[in-house]
Structure formats: C-alpha cells, structure tokens
Enzyme design. Sequence first.
Site, short mmCIF file in Angstrom:
data_model
loop_
_atom_site.label_atom_id
_atom_site.label_comp_id
_atom_site.label_asym_id
_atom_site.label_seq_id
_atom_site.Cartn_x
_atom_site.Cartn_y
_atom_site.Cartn_z
N GLU C 281 2.59 -53.08 -109.28
CA GLU C 281 3.61 -53.07 -108.30
C GLU C 281 4.42 -54.23 -108.41
O GLU C 281 5.72 -53.87 -108.06
CB GLU C 281 2.62 -53.62 -107.07
CG GLU C 281 3.03 -53.14 -105.82
CD GLU C 281 2.08 -53.22 -104.66
OE1 GLU C 281 1.28 -52.24 -104.69
OE2 GLU C 281 2.35 -54.15 -103.81
N GLU C 284 7.18 -52.90 -110.61
CA GLU C 284 7.80 -51.67 -109.88
C GLU C 284 8.63 -52.25 -108.69
O GLU C 284 10.01 -51.59 -108.79
CB GLU C 284 6.57 -50.77 -108.90
CG GLU C 284 7.11 -49.45 -108.53
CD GLU C 284 6.07 -48.95 -107.60
OE1 GLU C 284 5.08 -49.52 -107.47
OE2 GLU C 284 6.04 -47.68 -106.92
N CYS C 301 -1.99 -50.80 -101.26
CA CYS C 301 -3.31 -51.28 -101.45
C CYS C 301 -4.40 -50.73 -100.51
O CYS C 301 -5.51 -50.75 -100.79
CB CYS C 301 -3.56 -52.80 -101.88
SG CYS C 301 -2.54 -53.57 -102.87
N SER C 321 4.42 -47.86 -102.80
CA SER C 321 4.15 -48.26 -104.34
C SER C 321 3.32 -47.11 -104.70
O SER C 321 2.43 -46.83 -104.00
CB SER C 321 3.79 -49.68 -104.30
OG SER C 321 3.01 -49.61 -105.61
N LYS C 360 -12.26 -47.79 -97.83
CA LYS C 360 -12.39 -47.73 -99.14
C LYS C 360 -13.45 -46.56 -99.78
O LYS C 360 -13.49 -46.02 -100.52
CB LYS C 360 -13.09 -49.02 -99.72
CG LYS C 360 -11.83 -50.21 -99.68
CD LYS C 360 -10.72 -49.96 -100.93
CE LYS C 360 -9.65 -50.88 -100.58
NZ LYS C 360 -8.51 -50.57 -101.63
N GLU C 363 -11.19 -43.65 -99.66
CA GLU C 363 -10.41 -43.78 -100.87
C GLU C 363 -10.82 -43.14 -102.17
O GLU C 363 -10.00 -42.50 -102.88
CB GLU C 363 -9.80 -45.45 -100.94
CG GLU C 363 -8.77 -45.53 -102.01
CD GLU C 363 -8.41 -46.82 -102.25
OE1 GLU C 363 -9.18 -47.53 -102.20
OE2 GLU C 363 -6.96 -47.13 -102.49
N GLU C 368 -6.84 -36.25 -106.48
CA GLU C 368 -7.43 -36.22 -107.87
C GLU C 368 -7.02 -37.58 -108.68
O GLU C 368 -7.47 -37.44 -109.84
CB GLU C 368 -6.70 -34.77 -108.29
CG GLU C 368 -5.10 -34.65 -108.68
CD GLU C 368 -4.39 -34.71 -107.48
OE1 GLU C 368 -5.01 -34.69 -106.27
OE2 GLU C 368 -3.21 -34.72 -107.53
N CYS C 512 -7.66 -58.06 -95.10
CA CYS C 512 -9.25 -57.49 -95.43
C CYS C 512 -10.44 -58.36 -95.08
O CYS C 512 -11.41 -57.88 -94.85
CB CYS C 512 -9.10 -57.33 -97.12
SG CYS C 512 -7.90 -56.27 -97.75
#
Lengths: 129, 595, 584
Positions: C281, C284, C301, C321, C360, C363, C368, C512
């Site tokens: 990231e 990036e 994230c 991102s 999560k 997630e 795919e 988190c």
Amino acid sequence: MAKLTLNDLRKLRDQKQKAIEKRDPSNKDAQIIVGMGTCGIAAGAKETFNAIIDELDAKGISHVLVRQTGCMGLCHSEPTVEVIVPNMPVVIYGNVNAEVGKQIVNDHIVNKHLIDNHICDKPAMDIVR
Amino acid sequence: MAYKQYILVCGGTACESNHGIALFNALKKAVEENGLVNEVQVVRTGCLGFCEKGPIVKVLPQDTFYVEVKPEDAAVIVKEHIIKGRVVSRLLYDKNQSKINVGIEGIDFYQKQFRIVLRNCGVIDPDKIDEYIARDGYKALEKVLFEMKPQDVVDEVSKSGLRGRGGAGFPTGKKWSFAAMQPAGQKYMVCNADEGDPGAYMDRSTLEGDPHSVLEAMTIAGYAIGASKGFIYIRAEYPLAIQRLETALAQAREYGLLGDDILGSGFSFDIEIRLGAGAFVCGEETALLASIEGMRGMPRPRPPFPAVKGLWGRPTVINNVETLANIPVILLKGGLWFSKIGTATSKGTKVFALTGKINNSGLIEVPMGTTLREIIFDIGGGIRGGKAFKAAQTGGPSGGMIPPQFLDTPIDYENLAKIGSIMGSGGLIVMDEDDCIPNIAKFYLDFTVDESCGKCAPCRIGGRKLLNYLGKICDGKGTYEDIENMREISEAMSRASLCGLGQTASNPVQSSLRYFMDEYKEHIDEKKCRAGKCKNLLRYTIDKSKCVGCTACARVCPVNAIAGERKQPHTINSETCIKCGQCYEVCKFHAVNRA
Amino acid sequence: MSNLVQLEINGIPVEVPAGTTILNAAKAVHVKIPTLCYHPDLKPWAACGICVVRTSGSPKLLRACCTEVAPGMKVTTHDADIVRVRRTVLELILANHPNDCLQCPRSGNCELQKLAADFGIREIPFPTEVPNIPVDSSTPSIVLNPEKCVKCGRCAIVCQEMQNVWALEFIGRGEKTRMAPAADVTLNESPCIKCGQCSAHCPVGAIYERDQTREVWNALRDENKYCVVQIAPAVRVAIGEAFGLPPGTLMTGETYAGLRRLGFKAVFDTNYSADVTIMEEGSEFIKRFTSGGTLPLITSCCPAWTDWMEKYAQDFMDNFSTAKSPQQMLGVLAKTYYAEKLGIDPAKIFMVSIMPCTAKKYEITRSETMFASGHQDIDVVLTTRELARMFKSTGIDFPSLAKEEADSILGDYTGAGTIFGVTGGVMEAALRTAYCLITGDAQPPSINFEAVRGMEGVKEATIDIKGTPVKIAVAHQMGNVEQVLDAVREDRKAGRKPRYDFIEVMACRGGCIGGGGQPTGATDEVRKARTAGIYTDDEKCVIRMSHLNPQVQKLYADYLDKPLSEKAHHLLHNHYHAKKIYAK
C-alpha cells in the site's frame, strides 16, 4: 388580488361587515346555510346541498343564497341546515336529507311554513344572530 | 302566504312521553278554534334538550320559552299569548319575567355554552376569508403587529391564564416565553392537529369550520416568539380539514396575511402543512416533532423541552388547535377578559366532543368549571333511552372513568386529576347501565396497546399485560392476584413511562379499580357481567313456557345451536352457542333468557 | 466557576459541571443508578425506565440517564418506592424475555441477567410471553435473535448514528416493535456492513457474532488438516478482559501459547502481514503521489469500510488501495509461500484467523480474489470473543500461560505492524515507511506521528517529507467518514486538487481495538486502555518500520520480487464492485 396593506384590510373588513349585516349579498334576501363539516358530510350534507340547489333551480327561485359552513355542534342531528328568510324566525333544521331539503325550498322558502319535526333548536345564544 | 306566528312544540322522546302529543294536538285545535289557521303554524321540533322541564313550547318570533306545558294550557297560550300578546308568566322558566319576548337568552341553561373557540364554526363559510375578516378576523394580528411588541403579546397571553388544550394543560404564555427567551435565530411554531382520541373531533371541526383563526393565531405566536416558519401537523384522515386549511393558506398568502412583510409590518411568517399517517403517539409533542423531521414517531425525553430544543434542535412552540383558536380573541378582548371566564386555575372555555349513550351527542363549548351534570343532562339532554348514568370518560382512552358521585364536580384540570382522570383533548364519552366497566377498560387498553410506539418498556409490555388481565377477568377467569398485579403494573406504567401516552394509558384501569371494584368482584366471584357485555359470562336459555316454537331464533342462529320442532319449545345447545345474542333480539315472546 | 452546578443528591451537596446528567452526577455520591438501555457511547435513548429517580420540582419520576442537573435540584436516587417501580419495570421486561439463559451467548455477561440478579428476581409475577419471530442468520458475521431483544434501541442508534449505515431500524409498533432492517428484508439484503457494532453494544443476547468455534474444533480434530492460525493486532490487548484482566493488557505471547495448546500446528501474526501491507500500500501511495495517480489514496484494510464504500460511496472506488487487508495477505501467503517453503499441500492447510472483527468473517469470501492461492485463503474467522470461549472450554488458565513466540516465516512483526490495530495506525505505519522510501533517510525525524493518534473522529495533518507536504486525513467510526468524503467531493466539484493525499478509514470507534468482535463492554475508557496497550507493543519493538522487517525483506527476496510486482499483484491485491444498498 394584490397583497393588502393595513388600511386595505380595515376597509375590506368594514365593507364585508356591512354586507353581512345587510345579509344581502348580490340581491339575495334569503339564505340557506348547510353545515358541511365532516359530521355533516358523513350524514349526507352534500346530497342535501345538491338537492336544495336543484330544487331552487327547478322552481326558478333566484333570491336565495345557498352557503356552506362548518360544524355547529349539533352532530346528533346532522345534516343541519339553517334557513334565514326575511320576516320569519331564523330556524335550524336537523336531520335534513335530500327530501327534507326539497321540503325546505317548497315549504319554508315558497310557502313560508316551518317544517314539522325537523326544527333543531339553537344550542347557544351567540349562535343566534 | 306567511304565518305571523309559530308555536314550536318539542317532539323529543321525553316530552312526547309526557303528553307531548296531546299538547301538540291541543294547540292545533286551539289555533283552529280561534280561526288562526292562516296566521299561526303549530310545528313539532326535534328535542329542545331541556327534557327536565318538558314538555317545552316555544313561540316565535317572540322567542318565548314555556316549560312544563300541559295539554290543558294550550287554550291559554293561544288566547293570551297569540291573541292578546300577553305572556303566560306561570309557564315561563323564570316566573318573574313578564316581557313577552322572554327568549332563550334569558334562560341560563342555554348560556351554559359559551363560544370562544367555536365562535365562527357554523357561522361563516370556512372557504371564504372575507367572512372571517368580517367577523373581526385578522384584527388581532393587526393589533399585534402594529401596536404590540413581542413581549407584550407573551404577557397578554400569560395574563389570560390560557393553558394548553392538548391535554397536559401547560400554561401557554409560559411556553411562549420559554421560546421567546431563547437567543434569536431559526425558531418554529407548530400547530398540533393530530387529534387522535377515538370519538374526539374538536380540532377537526375547528379547522373545518374556522381555519383562519388557527392561521392567525400561529402568525401571532410566530411574532411573539420570533419564529418565521410554522407547521401544521395534521392527520391524513382529516381530508376536509386539510382541504379547508389549504384554501385558507392560499387566501391568506394572496392577501399578504402570510408570507413576507405581512401587511407592510416587516414581519414575515409562513406555514406549511405536514400530514401525519395517523399514529396516536404522534400527538405527543416530541413524537410529533420526530415525525415532522421525517423520523419514526417516537417520543424523546424531556427536558430539554421543545421550547428550548425542538424541531431540528431549534426552539419550537407546539400548541394544539383549540389552544390557538383562543389566541385571536384573547388579544382582541384582552387577557384580563379571558381570565374572568372559568375557575381559579383553569381559565376560559373547553370544547368537548360529547359522545356515547347521550341524547344530544355533539360538540359543545362550556366555560371551565361547568359540572359534568350540566354537560350531560342539561346540554347533552341526558342519557339515551332514559337509562341510568354509570360513568363518564374524559380525556379519551387515557382518561379515567368518572362515577356518578362526581357529577357535580366543576370540571377543570386540577379537579379531573384529583378524581383520577384527565382533561385530555376533550373527548367525553358517556356510559350507561348497559356498559360493563371492565369491558370498557379493556376496550381502551386495546386502543393504547395498539397505539403504543413500542419505545419504552413500561408502556409496551405493561399495556399488553394489563390487557391480558382484563381479558381474563372478562372471561370470568380472573383472580384477585390479577387485580393486585394490575395495580402494580398500572403504577409502574404511570410513573416510569417516557411520554404522556404511557403515563396515562393505565388511567381507565386505575380509575375503574377505584370506583367500580364491585363490578370487578362480580366478574371474579360470581362470573357475572351485570351489563351483559362479557360474552363468555353469558348463558342463553329458552323458557319453555314462553316459547311457541315459531323457529325465528333457530333461523337466525349463525351456528345452528338451536334445535326444536315447529310449534314445539326450542332449546339452545350451550356448547355450540357463541353468545351472539341474535336469538335474544329476534324472539317476540321474550322466551330467550340471558343470564 | 460559573459552569458548575450545585445540587443535592440523597441529601449530600454535590457540585458538578453544568450539563451533567443525574446518572453521572450520582457517581459523586457513590451511587451507580441501575440502567439497561443506557450506553455511554450513545446519547440517552431513555427507553427502559429502569433508571428513574425522584427530583424536587417534578411530580413524576425522571430518567437519570437523560435528565440534566439543575441548580438547587434535590435528587433522590433511591427509596423503597423508586426501587419498587424499577423492580416492576424489570419484571415486565423479564416477562417478555425467554428464560433460556443457559443456552444464551451472553450468559455470564448479560446486562439484563445482571439486573435480575441484582434485584434478586426469583420469580416473575406476570405470565411470560415471548414473541415468536425467526432468527436472522443471513449474514456470515452476525446473528439477530429478535426473541431476546429488549428493544433498548442501542443497535439501531449505533447502526444509524455512530455508523451511518442505517441497516437496523425499529419496525412495527407497540408490542410488535422489533429491531430489523427496514421493510423487513434480511440483514444480508440490507445495507449492513457487518461491522458488528450492534453486537458489541447489545446488552443481551439478541445480536451476536456467528459462532464458528465448532467448525474450528472439527478442523483441529481432523488428522488430514494442517491447522494454522493468525492473530490480529487488536486481539492481544483485549482478550485478557475475558479473563478478568484490565483492558489493554498485552497478551501476545500467552495467545500464541494458548493457540498451540488448542492444537494449531503453526501460529502466525497478522502484524507480519500488516508489514507486508505497508510494502504494497505504501508503494502504491508513493507511486500515485509521485506520478500523478488518483488521489487521495484511501486505505482498504477494513472490510466493513470497503463494504460501505461499495454501497454508499462508489465514486471513490478508484481511490481505494487495491492492497488486500493484512488478514487476506497472510492467508494467501500461508497457502502459497509458507506451503511451498515447508512442502505442505496447501489443500490441507486450514487457516483460521482470530480477529477483533465480525466483518472479517464476511471478507474471506467477499470476492474471487480471496481465493488467490487456489483455495479459500482463510477458512474460518473467529472473533476475540469466540477464541476466549474456546480457551475457557479447555480449562486453560490463559493469564498464567508462559509466553511463546510466533512461528517463523509469517510471524515476526515490527512496531508498524502492531499499530494497525488502532485508528491512525495504518497511516502512521505507512508514513514511517513512505518517508524513508521517498527521502532515502534511515528514519523519519520522529518515528511517532502524534497528529494521527487519538480518539478525535477525524484527524487531519500535513506531513512534511523533506519539503514535500503530504496532506492526510484519518477517520474512524463510520459516522465520521462521510464528512471527509464530502470534502473531497467538494474539491472535485470545484475542479480543485483534492485537499487530501492519503486517507485512512477504520469503521469502528478507536479502530480495530474497538471492533465489533471484541469483548463486550467497550467504552472510550476501555478503548483508550487498549490503544495504550498497542502503543506499548510498538514501543517495545526493536524494529518499528515495516520495510525493515527481515522476514518481509526475505519474502520479497525469495518469493515476490518487489512490491507491486506481478506476483504481488496476483496474490496481494484485489478490486471492488459497486453494490446496491438493498440487495433485494
């Protein structure tokens, strides 16, 4: 109509007050006032209103003004109709269906008779004018 | 050809049963005998409402009001009054009067009504702003805008002693002053037209009959508190009132009585109509505000009060329709004038929607302090069918049941609270001996349980439990432990509920337990409903000695519970009987017993 | 001082700041007024009626949670009469609640159960009626059981006001009132972003995490499976709470040890892959920042946040991102890089992650690209709460375990990796590395970027990278995010260069550490303690910048070549799809 100024409003009030005192809007000397609150309409006031107008038309009577008003509190007797004819007492009729409406035109307006069993008295002094 | 005089004879049930018909005939005969047929018309009227003093005769156009007239008085009335023009003073209500035109104005019974709120209802055409203006409409607004400072307006309303007519009776002037005190900026004026009590229609009739009075009052209030925007929150079930309001708004805007720079005063105010979907709780002011904001209509905690933090967090005054309709009159006639009407703590008049087992159901306006007896028996014409009065419920479903011993209590906010009811918005439901008290309580609870918003636990759960207990009692399965639990729940509801709906929802239960415990006892101990309203406690049987076997009962029975040969006594199978009571109604021989 | 209010509570004079509620003022006289619907995170909803008190000047009982003190007020917080009303209200609530505490996910830490115990409720005088409404288990993350609901409203207020998601609503009226998505669609068809804040705020067992401990036990029992596990940064500072330790107690080594006792063959740390995330990231960002790519770059994230974006902010899709979250990076690396290194058949690897998060769970199958290893990269996600239950069911004395280390090649982490668990942490970690990579310096002037830390809903700063200003914004708690997006939208509309270069978003308050899968009872106090635990972990690390993580360097040297390489793209990056707010 343009927006009123303070003076316009006062003038309008004076003018309208006189008109109402005279009870003579547009050359009509008698009035039939139908109570058209929800209670009246639910009890059939619209039919009564129409019947009265139809009967007046049918009889070619043009000196009577038919008006609507709100609930006057006599909900047990709806539809109610107030009749104001010169030289006769002001009367409020109760339970006026279309048939009685026609009767009001024929008996009260034309023949100057009050109608049996439908007079509802005035409940309060200040409703009497 | 017109008549010169009219003799009106009361044709109400009470007067007729008191030789009214004979009186009518006697008067007709007397008119004929005196050769006055072409000059005097004798007419029967509907009930004149003064049944206590019937039969009633009224002579027009003099408006002379005779009471307790007997058939034998007919000749005297015609000879004396009609022919000689002399009043028959012994038949007058007030015997001391001797003038011939002793009209209804002279009798205090008719003066029991006093119209401030309903002053224009049934008088003007609500669709014509000119008629409103002609009856001093918008004159108070003139006065306020050009002669008074906002604080003067608040002071005048405070001086009047006007209290909110929506139910809680909070002093209107105080409410306005709280909002006026808030720093300038966006403020709102809201009219609560979400009248939702079953059987109540005071506000609807006011809006239908005199919409401009509310618009004028809102504009005045806007000026007083510094608001430029108003909302009328009205239920969509009032289409006629909405239509009349819309017409009135358009007319007022056209005349410049709403909008920018009203009458050149520099003050601007406009009003928007917001339709409610008919939830009862949206009549509660904080829920109403939530609804206007587009949220689910649920009450918010107070304080902060809306006058400080209301619509979109801005100071907001919420007044109900009836409260507002008083405002123009107060400002024209002065707060002092208004404060002279009513009782020490409750000023002015109150409009009631009189319904239930009463002869003259309808809308009445009486000064505060009028007794229930005056309302029910004098104005309302007493109980329908001459039955005995059992209770009156004020304040709609959240009110309490008032027993006969309080008929002479002057009605005001404090007195009603003292006897376990509330003023509410003005529904007044009269119950007679045929009404079962636990059943009625159940009816009201059913309503409030259905209309609870579901937010706070005491109301949401407590209401349901109360309803279940009442159902049990009406089914003859109640116990005294249930009664104790009902008391406990009722108290928790009234003390721990968030809003007025929950706080008052148990009133019918609390008041009936207080005043009609004997009926609860009967249901519990004897499994008996004296009014015959609790179906599951009823048992229908056929008296064999009276039954002629006409089969009428068997034919109407919807569940085929009645058996019997033609011309033989019939029997009812109590297992299949659903206690609908149709056999009881249809039997011409009084052979069906209900116990 | 003029903004202090003097009043009397239970006859004791008290002075508190104006605006204090009676509930908080009562703490001054050592009275904790019982509450049920009240939660310190939320403005008082005033529904339950448990906290009623008596005040002078009001004939009614008032709710302590929402009534502010007034000068000269005399408050009675309790007497026999008040307690009686409270008790009846409680009995009414209990009469509408199932009595199956034994099978309830909240048994032992249920707020209603505690009230019932405190009031000594032994029997409920009123007949119990429980509405029969089906359970909504449509999402992979949370389960809604309306039967247990006490209609406190917390979940809806959290969902609407804190999170700006508007999945949960009050529907129905009166006794039929219940919490559900509008129009009664299932949660999965609703705007729900699976953040689980509803479950973290529910006082009872009406909304809770989908329990998957049994699936994990089954895998651990299966000899054909090679069970490995990773733990997220925020887990280590919160799991101790389930065992009576104070919030923020750092339990990294104990957790590794405990997981091995459960039977996991290898224990990895999501902090390691957080370092990898920074490589991807961060690169990036540097690429976009220096070569005129789409800015601001927005972190991705947080799966609840990406879900929200896909529904509500599709105009920002290109700003996201493409780097996967640390969880997914570790999953795919475990089944490729690790599997290759150790010669294990990746099909046999059963990858479990321990997360502070319910989203999560969603997630791991969201697109795919979550199957980049050729298998489902993560097999099961357990929340912190579920892991605590697994430990408890074994009888492991968790707090007393000897600390252990994570397993090599996916275990070592830097301070930059661990701060991913708090708001501002991803940004700070990225800035540490970006500064060095852009300037070539060994270390930024200060390794701590204080401007991005703290509980402020939106934090803005301009970071000076040797004369180049980098404008950043950090938002946490979904309800705070839209204002940041709106600011960028405003710039776009005006044709200006966006006012931010880099934005970090975490869906939960505090990041988190305040996740929807953490032990219940989080308040700002708890969040602050957990945050402090995370920063302590950072300080303790010898290496505090991701690009210096030797194992990460090894990963690139041995396997991925360099950040944003083709292989890295294939394994470590993903893309986004526009979604309807209501799926139905």
